[in-house]
Each structure stands twice: as structure tokens, then as C-alpha cells.
Design an enzyme around this catalytic site. Structure first.
Site, PDB file in Angstrom:
ATOM      1  N   CYS A  78       0.817  -1.224   0.000  1.00 54.35           N
ATOM      2  CA  CYS A  78       0.000   0.000   0.000  1.00 54.35           C
ATOM      3  C   CYS A  78       0.849   1.271   0.000  1.00 54.35           C
ATOM      4  O   CYS A  78       0.549   2.230  -0.711  1.00 54.35           O
ATOM      5  CB  CYS A  78      -0.988  -0.009   1.165  1.00 54.35           C
ATOM      6  SG  CYS A  78      -0.239   0.026   2.806  1.00 54.35           S
ATOM      7  N   HIS A 138      -2.789   0.862   6.931  1.00 54.20           N
ATOM      8  CA  HIS A 138      -3.153   0.781   5.507  1.00 54.20           C
ATOM      9  C   HIS A 138      -3.517   2.171   5.007  1.00 54.20           C
ATOM     10  O   HIS A 138      -3.936   3.035   5.777  1.00 54.20           O
ATOM     11  CB  HIS A 138      -4.336  -0.177   5.314  1.00 54.20           C
ATOM     12  CG  HIS A 138      -4.617  -0.489   3.871  1.00 54.20           C
ATOM     13  ND1 HIS A 138      -3.700  -1.102   3.045  1.00 54.20           N
ATOM     14  CD2 HIS A 138      -5.712  -0.250   3.097  1.00 54.20           C
ATOM     15  CE1 HIS A 138      -4.221  -1.236   1.842  1.00 54.20           C
ATOM     16  NE2 HIS A 138      -5.437  -0.727   1.850  1.00 54.20           N
ATOM     17  N   HIS A 180      -6.244   1.656  -4.021  1.00 54.94           N
ATOM     18  CA  HIS A 180      -5.188   1.230  -3.085  1.00 54.94           C
ATOM     19  C   HIS A 180      -4.639  -0.116  -3.523  1.00 54.94           C
ATOM     20  O   HIS A 180      -5.202  -0.792  -4.393  1.00 54.94           O
ATOM     21  CB  HIS A 180      -5.763   1.114  -1.668  1.00 54.94           C
ATOM     22  CG  HIS A 180      -6.868   0.109  -1.540  1.00 54.94           C
ATOM     23  ND1 HIS A 180      -6.860  -0.930  -0.643  1.00 54.94           N
ATOM     24  CD2 HIS A 180      -8.050  -0.034  -2.219  1.00 54.94           C
ATOM     25  CE1 HIS A 180      -7.955  -1.646  -0.753  1.00 54.94           C
ATOM     26  NE2 HIS A 180      -8.708  -1.122  -1.704  1.00 54.94           N
TER      27      HIS A 180
END
Length: 481
Positions: free
Chosen positions: A390, A441, A453
């Protein structure tokens, strides 16, 4: 009457003696991080001896399991069991514990240890061919094995799971494989999956044989489509997700629908089969919502963003902002925006200045770059087109868009940005407590309550903040300093 009292008293004495022996005995309770090797080494045993003492068929351990760690204790326990089995009160106890309902985290080894039996005995008692068990399954832990060694056709459901699982929000192939004591590769083979992408409501086989047919049946796991072979885009969809769902490719979907980019919007109708129109080489106007008025204006609706409106109108965000003298990306419901669809009697798009190519940061370039990466697989620590995690995805996309940032992790990016209350396309979205505690995240907000993402289960993809999993983990919108 007296005999019963004597038996109960004897049982109490035996039980008390057994408890005292257990307290002074060599029993070990498994803790977090333990392995057979570490426990065996602690008690001067070999792993083989430890497994033989406890009738373990594999090296798997569960927290709170109790292991016998000496020969003397093993013999003592066996003697106590033989003595106790003659007592009337323990016959009742054995009957009460003749079956066990499997709990989350259980294994045959853990259940066998808990009930002072062996994995082989439990498998024989229940006609099990493998060590696979599932939550809610009822297992015999003592008594006699069924006389038939092969499961009868009508009895398979009592010792096996139903064989299918319906995907829930937040699931991944890894989570499902762990739940059913299998592997991701086996699940993919059983369900003829080409990638790790799954979707809510999808039915997956979790046991049995892989289907011999390489193509899914028309009534299989695909969602229903209209007679014309179209699909209506829903919140959270991306071309990658839809392509996977219909066993096709992103390139094929784009060609079928005359799309020049990967941007799609909620309510859009997409062809999922058939042949592309030979007369359209540019995006077809029928795939865009009838949002523009005859004088080349668009009225902003709930969920809109400049990037979505620009995409529908065949424009860039910079062009749209310049045409409407906008200083920021903030828009509001009911606002009227000029679009390149027409202004007055002019039939050609209004000429506007494109973003500078000098390398300066540009939001439109960021969103375009991020969308072009959809479908690239997840790789831990990855920050190139061969795979992203990420934070690596954020680093790559912003660098390509002209913003100079250093490579760091999610927490590092969180500390290098400031919180905002009204996000615009290109801002950062942060989540906490996903695979670890704290900030863990992140993604890029693209408007319409959606973000792009690098997902550990689907690679680079578009998700919705309305998704129950992400909604529960959402922390804040932020913007780089």
C-alpha cells in the site's frame, strides 16, 4: 443404595488423587510462540518422543493445549483412566462427553489432547479420511467407530462441511483457506480461479474435486446479467473486479465499451460479452449518464467528484477547473458546472491549457497514473509495476504525478501529512488495525466515497468507504504538506 454411595465416594477420591497428581505432574500448557521443538528442548526430549507421548500426527499446536512431557506422567494418566473407567460415576461423565463440537482454532491434535485420546482414534471414530475439520462440526471423542469404513452416500454431510462457502465482506482467499484448513492454491484450483480476486456473495467450493470444465457454468458463480450481456456498475467496482467476475480481461472490457481509460462510475452500464462496435473508436456517448444539459452544463449530484465529471465529459480535471474558474477541487450538490459537451452554438470542445509537462505535481496526472496500475498484484515491500504494497503504491503514483516524496511506510506517510475534513480527489485515506495495531493501511481518495489502493487480496483496486470492513477501520483523510 450403599453401593452407589461407595462408588461415588471412590470416584471422588480417584478424582481428587488425579487432580493432585496432575498438579505435581509433568504437563505443559502451550503458549503463544511455542513449537514442538522449543517444548521438547525445554524438557530434554526429542520432537519424535514428544509427538509419541501425545499421539500427535502433525507438528501443529494450539494455544492452551496440554502436552505430556514425561513417560512417567503418560503412564500415570493411562493408569488413572483405566481405573476411572470402572467407576459408575465416570460412566455418566464419559457418556456426557462422548461428542465434541468443533470451535474456532481447533485442530484434531488439540481435541485429541483435550480428551486424552489420539488423532488416529478420533479419525477412526468419525470415519475421517483427512485432518480437515470445520467450525460447528460434531465429533465423537469416545465410544465405538461406525461399522462402515466408507462413508455412505447419505451420511457424508455428518462428517464433512457442506463443501461450499459464501464470501462475506472482508474475506480473502487467505482467510477462507485458513478457516477451512486448506491452501489458497487448492481453493483456486477447486474453483477454477485465475487470480486471487473474489467478491461478496460469491460461492466457493472448499472441499471436493476440482471441476474438469475449464469454463464456469452459465448458472455458476457469475452474477446475473441482463439478456443483452450488460452489467450495471455498483459502488466499490473497478474494471479489474468486473473483469475477474466475468472471466475476461480489463483490455477486453475497455474494447467492448469503447473506454479510453479505466475510470468507471456507479450506474454505468457495461457490456460484458459479445463483440465491440466496429464503428466506435472513441468513447461512446451512450455509456455516459445523461447529465449534461443542452447548453453544455452539468448539475453536481451526491457522490460526484471533479475527476468523475471530467471523465464523463471527456475532459481533464485541470480543464474542468479552468473552465469554471475553480480554485480547488471542492464542489457541492446542485452546483452547475460548464463542460466541454457544448457551450452555446459551438460544437467543438473549448480549448483549455493542459497541465504543465515541466514535472510539477498535478492531481489529474495522479488519478490517471493510479488508475493505470489497477490489476497489478500485491507484493510486500513492492514499489514498482511488478508489484506494490500500500505505501509503495502511494510512493510510485505520487512520484509519477510530479510530487517528490521519499519512500517510507504507512506510518511514515501518516506523519508527513495533515488532517483534512473535506477530502478532494488525490488526498490520502488512512486506516487502522487492519493486519496490525495502529496506522496500517492507506490509499488515494478519488471521489464518490471511493479510493484506490494496493489490496493484499486483490492487488491495486478501487474500493468503497461504505464497505463495512473499511468503514470500521477508517481513521482520517489527510494531505501531504
Amino acid at each position: 443404595m450403599n453401593k452407589t454411595v461407595i462408588s461415588l465416594a471412590a470416584a471422588a477420591v480417584i478424582s481428587a488423587g488425579g487432580a493432585a497428581a496432575a498438579e505435581a505432574s509433568e504437563l505443559y500448557t502451550v503458549k503463544q510462540g511455542d513449537t514442538l521443538f522449543s517444548i521438547a528442548n525445554q524438557y530434554k526430549l526429542s520432537v519424535v518422543q514428544l509427538k509419541e507421548l501425545n499421539d500427535l500426527q502433525s507438528d501443529a499446536l494450539s494455544i492452551h493445549d496440554q502436552l505430556v512431557v514425561s513417560e512417567e506422567e503418560n503412564e500415570q494418566l493411562q493408569q488413572e483412566e483405566q481405573t476411572e473407567s470402572t467407576e459408575e460415576v465416570l460412566v455418566f461423565s464419559a457418556a456426557a462427553a462422548s461428542s465434541y463440537t468443533v470451535q474456532s482454532g481447533d485442530s484434531l491434535g488439540a481435541i485429541a489432547s483435550r480428551h486424552k485420546t489420539s488423532v488416529a482414534s478420533i479419525k477412526q471414530l468419525n470415519g475421517l479420511k483427512s485432518d480437515l475439520i470445520f467450525v460447528g462440526q460434531k465429533l465423537k471423542v469416545n465410544g465405538k467407530a461406525a461399522t462402515t469404513s466408507k462413508p455412505a452416500a447419505g451420511n457424508t454431510t455428518t462428517t464433512k462441511p457442506t463443501g461450499t462457502y459464501t464470501v462475506q465482506s472482508g474475506d480473502s482467499l487467505g482467510v477462507i483457506a485458513s478457516r477451512y484448513k486448506t491452501s489458497v492454491a487448492s481453493l483456486k484450483q477447486l474453483n477454477a480461479l485465475k487470480s486471487d480476486v473474489i467478491y461478496v456473495g460469491q460461492k466457493l467450493k472448499v472441499s471436493g474435486k476440482a471441476t474438469t470444465a475449464s469454463k464456469p457454468a452459465s448458472t455458476g458463480t457469475k452474477p446475473s446479467t441482463s439478456a443483452s450481456g450488460t452489467y450495471t456498475v455498483k459502488s466499490g467496482d473497478s474494471l479489474g473486479v468486473i473483469a475477474s467476475r466475468y472471466k475476461t480481461s480489463v483490455a477486453s472490457l475497455k474494447q467492448l465499451n469503447g473506454l479510453s481509460s479505466d475510470v468507471i462510475y456507479v450506474g454505468q452500464n457495461l457490456k460484458t460479452g459479445g463483440s465491440a462496435s466496429s464503428t466506435t473508436t472513441k468513447p461512446v456517448t451512450t455509456t455516459k449518464p445523461a447529465a449534461s444539459t443542452s447548453n453544455g452544463t452539468y448539475i453536481v449530484k451526491s457522490g460526484d467528484s471533479l475527476s468523475l465529471i471530467a471523465s464523463r465529459s471527456g475532459m481533464t480535471v485541470a480543464s474542468l477547473k479552468q473552465m469554471n474558474s475553480l480554485k480547488s477541487d471542492v464542489i457541492f450538490v446542485g452546483q452547475k458546472l460548464k463542460t466541454a459537451g457544448g457551450s452555446g452554438s459551438s460544437t467543438t470542445p473549448v480549448k483549455v491549457t493542459n497541465p504543465s509537462s515541466s514535472g510539477g505535481y498535478n492531481t489529474s496526472r495522479l488519478i490517471s497514473t493510479a488508475n493505470s496500475l489497477i490489476g497489478i498484484p500485491y507484493v510486500w515491500g513492492g514499489s514498482s509495476t511488478s508489484g506494490f504494497d500500500c505505501s509503495g503504491f502511494i510512493y510510485y503514483a505520487y512520484q509519477k504525478a510530479g510530487k517528490s516524496i521519499s519512500r517510507t511506510n504507512t506510518e511514515g506517510f501518516y506523519n508527513r501529512s495533515y488532517e483534512i475534513s473535506s477530502p478532494a480527489a488525490g488526498d490520502l485515506v488512512f486506516f487502522s488495525n487492519t493486519y496490525k495495531k495502529g496506522i496500517s493501511h492507506m490509499g488515494i481518495y478519488i471521489g464518490g466515497n471511493q479510493f484506490i489502493h494496493a489490496s493484499s487480496s486483490a492487488g491495486v483496486t478501487v474500493s468503497s468507504l461504505d464497505n463495512s470492513y473499511f468503514k470500521s477501520k477508517f481513521t482520517s483523510f489527510k494531505r501531504f504538506y
